[in-house]
Design a protein around this motif. Structure first.
Motif, mmCIF file in Angstrom:
data_model
loop_
_atom_site.group_PDB
_atom_site.id
_atom_site.type_symbol
_atom_site.label_atom_id
_atom_site.label_comp_id
_atom_site.label_asym_id
_atom_site.label_seq_id
_atom_site.Cartn_x
_atom_site.Cartn_y
_atom_site.Cartn_z
ATOM 1 N N ASP A 51 0.861 -1.181 0.000
ATOM 2 C CA ASP A 51 0.000 0.000 0.000
ATOM 3 C C ASP A 51 0.897 1.231 0.000
ATOM 4 O O ASP A 51 1.632 1.478 0.954
ATOM 5 N N ARG A 52 0.849 2.005 -1.076
ATOM 6 C CA ARG A 52 1.756 3.152 -1.194
ATOM 7 C C ARG A 52 1.484 4.215 -0.137
ATOM 8 O O ARG A 52 2.321 5.081 0.094
ATOM 9 N N SER A 53 0.319 4.165 0.487
ATOM 10 C CA SER A 53 0.016 5.149 1.518
ATOM 11 C C SER A 53 0.744 4.865 2.829
ATOM 12 O O SER A 53 0.652 5.656 3.770
ATOM 13 N N GLN A 54 1.469 3.744 2.880
ATOM 14 C CA GLN A 54 2.286 3.405 4.040
ATOM 15 C C GLN A 54 3.757 3.635 3.667
ATOM 16 O O GLN A 54 4.405 2.757 3.086
ATOM 17 N N PRO A 55 4.316 4.821 3.956
ATOM 18 C CA PRO A 55 5.633 5.205 3.440
ATOM 19 C C PRO A 55 6.751 4.223 3.745
ATOM 20 O O PRO A 55 7.552 3.901 2.862
ATOM 21 N N GLU A 56 6.841 3.746 4.978
ATOM 22 C CA GLU A 56 7.937 2.837 5.330
ATOM 23 C C GLU A 56 7.820 1.524 4.584
ATOM 24 O O GLU A 56 8.820 0.996 4.067
ATOM 25 N N ALA A 57 6.610 0.974 4.515
ATOM 26 C CA ALA A 57 6.407 -0.287 3.811
ATOM 27 C C ALA A 57 6.668 -0.109 2.315
ATOM 28 O O ALA A 57 7.248 -0.989 1.661
ATOM 29 N N ASP A 75 1.415 11.815 -1.453
ATOM 30 C CA ASP A 75 1.810 10.722 -2.343
ATOM 31 C C ASP A 75 3.017 11.136 -3.181
ATOM 32 O O ASP A 75 3.983 10.381 -3.351
ATOM 33 N N ALA A 76 2.943 12.346 -3.739
ATOM 34 C CA ALA A 76 4.008 12.834 -4.614
ATOM 35 C C ALA A 76 5.304 13.039 -3.844
ATOM 36 O O ALA A 76 6.401 12.692 -4.331
ATOM 37 N N ALA A 77 5.225 13.612 -2.644
ATOM 38 C CA ALA A 77 6.427 13.861 -1.841
ATOM 39 C C ALA A 77 7.092 12.550 -1.445
ATOM 40 O O ALA A 77 8.325 12.435 -1.446
ATOM 41 N N GLN A 78 6.278 11.574 -1.119
ATOM 42 C CA GLN A 78 6.813 10.257 -0.777
ATOM 43 C C GLN A 78 7.552 9.658 -1.971
ATOM 44 O O GLN A 78 8.661 9.133 -1.840
ATOM 45 N N ALA A 79 6.949 9.756 -3.156
ATOM 46 C CA ALA A 79 7.584 9.234 -4.365
ATOM 47 C C ALA A 79 8.877 9.989 -4.676
ATOM 48 O O ALA A 79 9.881 9.387 -5.071
ATOM 49 N N ARG A 80 8.836 11.308 -4.486
ATOM 50 C CA ARG A 80 10.041 12.119 -4.731
ATOM 51 C C ARG A 80 11.206 11.628 -3.874
ATOM 52 O O ARG A 80 12.346 11.533 -4.355
ATOM 53 N N ARG A 81 10.942 11.301 -2.629
ATOM 54 C CA ARG A 81 11.998 10.830 -1.725
ATOM 55 C C ARG A 81 12.448 9.411 -2.087
ATOM 56 O O ARG A 81 13.650 9.136 -2.182
ATOM 57 N N ILE A 82 11.498 8.524 -2.300
ATOM 58 C CA ILE A 82 11.816 7.108 -2.502
ATOM 59 C C ILE A 82 12.562 6.872 -3.811
ATOM 60 O O ILE A 82 13.477 6.043 -3.877
ATOM 61 N N PHE A 83 12.181 7.607 -4.860
ATOM 62 C CA PHE A 83 12.794 7.371 -6.164
ATOM 63 C C PHE A 83 13.981 8.287 -6.442
ATOM 64 O O PHE A 83 14.540 8.263 -7.538
ATOM 65 N N GLN A 103 10.177 19.732 -7.196
ATOM 66 C CA GLN A 103 11.125 19.221 -6.218
ATOM 67 C C GLN A 103 11.873 17.949 -6.618
ATOM 68 O O GLN A 103 12.911 17.654 -6.020
ATOM 69 N N ALA A 104 11.385 17.195 -7.577
ATOM 70 C CA ALA A 104 12.035 15.922 -7.904
ATOM 71 C C ALA A 104 13.407 16.154 -8.523
ATOM 72 O O ALA A 104 13.617 17.110 -9.281
ATOM 73 N N THR A 105 14.342 15.270 -8.208
ATOM 74 C CA THR A 105 15.687 15.340 -8.780
ATOM 75 C C THR A 105 15.760 14.604 -10.108
ATOM 76 O O THR A 105 16.789 14.663 -10.787
ATOM 77 N N PHE A 106 14.697 13.912 -10.478
ATOM 78 C CA PHE A 106 14.645 13.148 -11.730
ATOM 79 C C PHE A 106 13.657 13.824 -12.686
ATOM 80 O O PHE A 106 12.762 14.577 -12.245
ATOM 81 N N PRO A 107 13.781 13.585 -13.993
ATOM 82 C CA PRO A 107 12.868 14.198 -14.959
ATOM 83 C C PRO A 107 11.437 13.698 -14.766
ATOM 84 O O PRO A 107 11.206 12.498 -14.605
ATOM 85 N N VAL A 108 10.466 14.626 -14.811
ATOM 86 C CA VAL A 108 9.061 14.298 -14.585
ATOM 87 C C VAL A 108 8.208 14.820 -15.737
ATOM 88 O O VAL A 108 8.366 15.962 -16.173
ATOM 89 N N ALA A 109 7.304 13.973 -16.198
ATOM 90 C CA ALA A 109 6.254 14.396 -17.118
ATOM 91 C C ALA A 109 4.913 14.118 -16.454
ATOM 92 O O ALA A 109 4.738 13.091 -15.797
ATOM 93 N N ALA A 110 3.968 15.046 -16.601
ATOM 94 C CA ALA A 110 2.635 14.887 -16.018
ATOM 95 C C ALA A 110 1.611 14.864 -17.147
ATOM 96 O O ALA A 110 1.413 15.866 -17.837
#
Length: 295
Positions: free
Chosen positions: A51-57, A80-88, A147-154
């Motif tokens: 479950d992506r809503s559980q950041p540690e998991a 959700d986006a901030a979590q993805a920014r950190r994890i990836f 904020q992402a350090t990687f290229p993003v397209a929306a």
């Protein structure tokens, strides 16, 4: 081998995207979901259940794996986006966020990407329940693009239609006309755009192989008024729709917009993508869906 991760890839255009990616043996595809919906891909894909809503998991499930492309079809909030920014961070070379036409307000003119600029939009944080769908998508774009350090397209999709639409929004209208039930439509003359599920998947596939970043509108060429869409259904069913400006909530049209709402796709087209023409496939889809009731 290209390592592809899809957050949400078990139904509708996410499922079609997996099918499209698997056509190329150079793609190694992993699907990340909560495991609530099965998929037909067998050993052709890898699976991560979390479950992506559980950041540690979420972070633990992904580990140290790096990805060539990450498709995120299930990001609905700035958290959700901030979590993805950190994890990836440092773990992907390309990130594609599925966004929405909903980031725009209604307009009688075709909506262009610069009308909503995520580069300058003030960021606030919170979960999915803290914001409307529109605001959640706006903030998700803003967090990742700023904020992402990687290229993003929306990718800003309108309502997606298809025989595989689990939300059954076009089905709703056909069923109501066939059963002579009222349909609540506040503005029958409003124009709207759509995209077909296989076209949405094809666009995502193309974008994953491009270098385009930032927001991108993606919809079939052309618009249709709600009135003309209902006329297509009337012609196919042989029955007259019962249109009302106000009705019980259960009978309100999922397409019941108060003003026109459609996008300009010049940016994507200038990058080389050619969209289908709405008038070429919408009547056929109405006919196909109606035939399922005849059968």
């Amino acid at each position: 081998m290209r390592k592809i991760l899809i957050l949400g890839g078990t139904r509708f255009f996410g499922k079609r995207l997996v099918e499209r990616l698997l056509e190329d043996s150079k793609n190694e595809v992993t699907i990340l979901t909560r495991g609530e919906t099965s998929d037909p891909f067998g050993n052709l894909v890898h699976r991560i259940q979390v479950d992506r809503s559980q950041p540690e998991a979420f972070a633990q499930a992904l580990g140290d794996t790096s990805w060539d492309v990450v498709y995120d079809n299930i990001c609905f909030s700035p958290d959700d986006a901030a979590q993805a920014r950190r994890i990836f961070d440092g773990k992907t070379t390309r990130y594609i966020l599925t966004s929405s036409l909903s980031v725009y307000d209604f307009s009688e003119s075709a909506l262009t990407e610069e009308i909503f600029d995520p580069e300058t939009y003030p960021i606030r944080y919170g979960g999915r329940k803290d914001f409307t769908y529109q605001e959640g998508k706006r903030l998700a774009e803003a967090v990742l693009i700023q904020q992402a350090t990687f290229p993003v397209a929306a990718v800003r999709f309108p309502i997606v239609l298809g025989t595989d639409d689990y939300t059954r929004r076009l089905h709703f209208h056909i069923e109501h006309v066939r059963n002579e039930l009222p349909i609540g439509i506040p503005n029958p003359d409003a124009n709207i755009c759509f995209i077909r599920s296989d076209e949405a998947a094809d666009f995502l596939y193309w974008l994953g192989n491009s270098m385009v970043t930032g927001p991108l509108n993606a919809c079939s060429d052309g618009t249709v008024s709600i009135k003309d869409l209902i006329s297509l259904i009337e012609k196919e069913t042989g029955k007259q729709a019962v249109i009302q400006s106000e009705t019980a909530d259960a009978h309100n049209s999922p397409f019941g917009i108060t003003q026109s709402w459609f996008m300009d796709t010049a940016k994507a087209q200038s990058e080389g993508y050619k969209f289908l023409t709405l008038s070429d496939w919408l009547p056929e889809l109405v006919s196909t869906l109606n035939q399922t009731y005849e059968d």
